[in-house]
Design an enzyme around this catalytic site. Structure first.
Site, short mmCIF file in Angstrom:
data_model
loop_
_atom_site.label_atom_id
_atom_site.label_comp_id
_atom_site.label_asym_id
_atom_site.label_seq_id
_atom_site.Cartn_x
_atom_site.Cartn_y
_atom_site.Cartn_z
N GLY A 1 -47.03 -106.65 12.43
CA GLY A 1 -47.75 -106.16 13.59
C GLY A 1 -48.63 -104.96 13.31
N GLY A 2 -48.50 -104.37 12.12
CA GLY A 2 -49.36 -103.26 11.72
C GLY A 2 -48.79 -101.88 11.97
N THR B 1 -47.07 -108.16 4.52
CA THR B 1 -47.79 -107.08 5.20
C THR B 1 -48.86 -107.62 6.13
OG1 THR B 1 -47.38 -105.52 3.40
CG2 THR B 1 -49.25 -105.04 4.82
N GLU C 1 -51.30 -112.71 -8.36
CA GLU C 1 -50.68 -113.12 -7.10
C GLU C 1 -50.46 -114.64 -7.14
OE1 GLU C 1 -49.08 -114.00 -3.79
OE2 GLU C 1 -49.47 -111.86 -4.12
N ARG D 1 -32.37 -102.96 15.44
CA ARG D 1 -32.68 -104.39 15.39
C ARG D 1 -31.42 -105.24 15.19
NH1 ARG D 1 -38.38 -104.54 11.90
NH2 ARG D 1 -39.68 -103.92 13.67
N ASP E 1 -38.63 -114.21 -6.40
CA ASP E 1 -38.91 -114.44 -7.82
C ASP E 1 -38.83 -113.16 -8.64
OD1 ASP E 1 -39.67 -116.60 -6.34
OD2 ASP E 1 -41.62 -116.87 -7.27
N GLU F 1 -40.72 -104.46 -0.72
CA GLU F 1 -39.50 -105.16 -0.33
C GLU F 1 -38.72 -105.71 -1.52
OE1 GLU F 1 -38.14 -108.49 3.01
OE2 GLU F 1 -40.25 -107.87 2.87
N LEU G 1 -44.02 -100.88 6.44
CA LEU G 1 -45.37 -100.61 5.98
C LEU G 1 -45.47 -99.21 5.38
CD1 LEU G 1 -47.55 -102.31 8.74
CD2 LEU G 1 -46.76 -103.20 6.55
#
Length: 592
Positions: free
Chosen positions: A181-182, A177, A168, A419, A360, A558, A574
Site C-alpha cells: 500500500g506504500g 514492495t 531479477e 496484525r 530461493d 524480507e 518498507l
C-alpha cells in the site's frame, strides 16, 4: 553490457520470440473486429481483437483499471504472445497472473464470436526460445533481487562509487514492495506532525520491539527506527514525493506512516528508475535466476545464475554480493515446514505476496553456512481479497475510521490491534470472513481512491464493495443482521465521542460512522510477511552458523530475519527495505 533493461511504469516492455508448436484449424474465422471483456485484478479488462479468415491479426487492450507497474507487462505482452502463437495456450506473465488470465479470457470470448474453436485455441502453446550462449559479467557489487531492498542497495552502492549489476528472476521489477500500500513508518522528530501525534523515535522503537514480543534483535530494531527518517529524505532526494502528514496503517499502532503520492509501491520504483536511467555503471538483468554463490577462500565473490533460456550466467563481484530476494510467502512447502504460529498454512491460505516470493535466496544463503533465525515467525493479516488473497480491493483509508464485523454483523476485535491479534480473532469468526465498514468521511464523492489506486465507485460497480444509503440497506446487501450492524456502529460511535477504550480495548478513533452512504468490503486472512530469514548485523553483513561474518555477503529486506520478531508492525516493511537496503549497498560498495 546490456543497459537499462526496465521501465517501471507504462514503458516496461520485453521482446519475445514465440512460435506456435501446434495449431487447430485456423480457417473459417469471420473476419472483423470484435470486443469483449473479463474481470482482472481491479475490474473489467476490455480487449479488441481483429481477425482475418485465417489468422488472429491484432489484439489490443483498450480499457482497464489495473494498477500501473504491476499489470503493465501483462497489458503490453499478452497481446503479443497471443498473436505470435496464434492461440490462447501461452504462458501468463509472472507477477501479473490475474491480469494475464483476464486478457486470455476476454480474447477467448471475442474469438468465439468470430467463430473460432476456443478450446482448440487454448491448446496452442509457444515453444521456448533456443538456448542463448553462456555469459560472464563483472561489477564491484552484484545485487540479487530487484524489489525495494535490492534497488535501494543498488542505487546506494552506485552513489558510493561502485559499479553495480542487479539480477531479477521475474520479468519485471518490484517484488512485494510494488504490491504494498506504500505506507512507510518514519518519525521526523521535531516536526509539527510528530509533536501533534506525540510521536518519537523512542516510541517507534518501543512499539516495534514490544510489538514483536521482544524477539527482535535490539540493535537491528534501533538501527531501523533511527535511520527511518533519513531514508525518507533520501527517497525525496531521488524525486519521490509523499503526501502531507502521517496516518495509521493497519497494525501500525501509531499515526507515523507516510503515504507516497503515487499509488501502491510505484513511487519507489519510479524514483529508482530515474536514478538508474541517469547514471552510469548500474545495470539490471531481468529473468535471470540466481542459483548459487561463488565462494573463494571463504569469501563470496560472485553468483552463478541462469538466464530465461537456460543459459549459464556468471557474475563476478569485486567487492561484495547483496542478497535481496525477499521472503517465502508463496512457498507453501516452506510455510508448512517452518510454521510455528498458525494451525495451518497450506494452499488453502492465500497470500498477498508476488509469485516470486519463494525463499530461493534463503536456501542459497543456508548452503554457504548462513544462520537462519526465527523462520517460524510468519505474519498473516486479516485483509486478503476473498478471491485472490491480495491486498487489492481493501476499502479502508486508515485505521481510525472503520470497524470490522463478522457475517452476523457483530464486531469481534480491536481494529487498531496488532496484525496477529486481529487475524487470530478473524479465524475464530464464522467462515473466517469479515466486512470492513466505513462511511463517506473517507469517500465524500466516491471517486476517491484507496491505497491501491481503486475508487470506491469502481469497486462497487464491479461487485467488490457494497454501498447503502443507510446501515440497514448496507446490511441487506452484504447479508448480515441489520440490527446487529446498527448496534455495532452505534457502540463504536459512542467511544469516538468520548475517546474512551471500548470492550475490545480499542483507543484509535477519528470520525464517527454516521454519514451515508455507507460502504462494506469483504476480507479474509492471508499470508503477508515472513519475518524469519538470514541473520545479519547492523552493517547488513550475513552471519554464519558459527557466529562469524561471511565475507563478501550482505543481505537486506524480507530475506533477513531477526528484526521484526513475532509480529511486524504495519508500515515497517518498507522502512526495512530502505534502511537496510541502503546499509547493505553502502557496506558492499566500501568493502575490499
Amino acid at each position: 553490457m546490456m543497459k537499462k533493461l526496465f521501465k517501471v511504469a507504462l514503458t516496461l516492455v520485453l521482446a519475445f520470440s514465440l512460435a506456435a508448436c501446434s495449431s487447430p484449424k485456423t480457417t473459417g474465422y469471420k473476419a472483423g473486429t470484435y470486443t469483449a471483456e473479463a474481470t482482472g485484478m481491479n475490474g473489467p479488462v476490455k480487449v479488441e481483437v481483429t481477425v482475418t479468415t485465417d489468422a488472429i491479426e491484432k489484439v489490443v487492450v483498450t480499457e482497464h483499471s489495473e494498477t500501473p507497474s504491476i499489470s503493465d507487462l501483462a497489458i503490453s505482452d499478452m497481446p503479443v504472445r497471443i498473436v505470435d502463437a496464434q492461440g490462447l495456450g501461452v504462458d501468463t506473465v509472472s507477477g501479473a497472473t490475474i491480469t494475464s488470465k483476464a486478457i486470455l479470457e476476454a480474447v477467448g470470448v471475442a474469438m468465439k464470436d468470430a467463430g473460432a474453436d476456443v478450446e482448440a485455441l487454448k491448446k496452442v502453446t509457444s515453444k521456448v526460445q533456443e538456448k542463448e550462449e553462456d555469459k560472464e559479467y563483472t561489477a564491484d557489487v552484484v545485487v540479487i533481487g530487484a524489489g525495494g531492498a535490492g534497488l535501494a542497495a543498488a542505487v546506494t552502492a552506485n552513489q558510493e562509487g561502485a559499479s553495480v549489476i542487479v539480477i531479477e528472476k521475474m520479468p519485471k521489477v518490484g517484488g512485494n514492495t510494488i504490491l504494498a500500500g506504500g505506507a512507510l513508518n518514519a518519525v521526523d522528530e521535531g516536526s509539527e506532525t510528530a509533536i501533534a501525534n506525540k510521536d518519537s523515535v523512542e516510541l517507534h522503537y518501543t512499539q516495534t520491539y514490544e510489538g514483536g514480543d521482544k524477539q527482535g534483535d535490539q540493535e537491528l530494531v534501533r538501527t531501523l527506527v533511527t535511520n527511518a527518517w533519513d531514508g525518507v529524505e533520501w527517497l525525496q532526494s531521488l524525486g519521490m514525493e509523499f503526501k502531507e502528514g502521517t496516518f495509521t496503517v493497519l497494525g501500525g499502532m501509531w499515526p507515523r506512516a507516510h503515504k507516497p503520492v503515487e499509488p501502491v509501491g510505484t513511487g519507489f520504483f519510479n524514483a529508482y528508475q530515474n536514478y538508474i536511467d541517469s547514471n552510469e555503471n548500474i545495470d539490471l538483468y531481468l529473468e535471470v535466476t540466481a542459483k548459487e554463490f561463488i565462494v573463494e577462500d571463504g569469501k563470496v565473490v560472485g553468483v552463478i545464475a541462469e538466464g530465461k533460456t537456460g543459459n549459464k550466467i556468471t557474475l563476478h563481484a569485486n567487492n561484495g554480493v547483496v542478497l535481496a530476494t525477499g521472503g517465502f510467502g508463496q512457498n507453501v512447502e516452506m510455510r508448512q515446514e517452518y510454521n510455528t504460529l498458525w494451525a495451518n498454512l497450506d494452499e488453502s491460505i492465500k497470500s498477498t505476496n508476488h509469485a516470486g516470493a519463494t525463499g530461493d535466496g534463503i536456501i542459497m544463503a543456508e548452503a554457504v553456512g548462513a544462520e537462519l533465525v526465527q523462520m517460524g515467525n510468519i505474519q498473516l493479516l486479516p485483509m486478503g481479497d476473498p478471491e485472490t488473497g491480495s491486498l487489492s480491493g481493501n476499502i479502508e483509508m486508515g485505521v481510525e475510521n472503520r470497524i470490522f464485523v463478522n457475517d452476523e454483523g457483530n464486531r469481534f476485535v480491536d481494529e487498531g490491534a496488532r496484525r496477529d491479534v486481529m487475524t487470530t480473532a478473524l479465524f475464530e469468526q464464522p467462515n473466517s470472513h469479515m466486512w470492513v465498514i466505513l462511511d463517506s468521511h473517507d469517500y465524500p464523492t466516491g471517486d476517491e481512491v484507496n491505497n491501491f489506486n481503486e475508487s470506491i465507485n469502481q469497486l462497487v460497480k464491479d461487485g467488490r464493495a457494497f454501498k447503502g444509503d443507510t446501515l440497514e440497506e448496507l446490511a441487506e446487501q452484504i447479508g448480515v443482521d441489520p440490527a446487529n450492524l446498527v448496534k455495532a456502529v452505534e457502540g463504536f460511535n459512542t467511544h469516538v465521542a468520548d475517546k474512551s477504550a471500548d470492550e475490545f480495548g480499542r483507543t484509535l478513533y477519528q470520525d464517527p460512522i454516521d454519514q451515508g452512504p455507507y460502504y462494506a468490503g469483504a476480507r479474509i486472512p492471508t499470508v503477508h510477511h515472513t519475518m524469519g530469514g538470514v541473520k545479519i548485523n547492523t552493517d547488513a553483513q550475513v552471519i554464519s552458523t558459527t557466529g562469524d561474518i561471511i565475507p563478501g555477503l550482505y543481505a537486506a529486506g524480507e530475506v533477513t530475519g531477526g528484526i521484526h520478531g513475532a509480529n511486524r508492525l504495519g508500515g515497517n516493511a518498507l522502512t526495512d527495505t530502505v534502511v537496510f537496503g541502503r546499509i547493505a549497498g553502502a557496506s558492499a560498495a566500501q568493502a575490499k
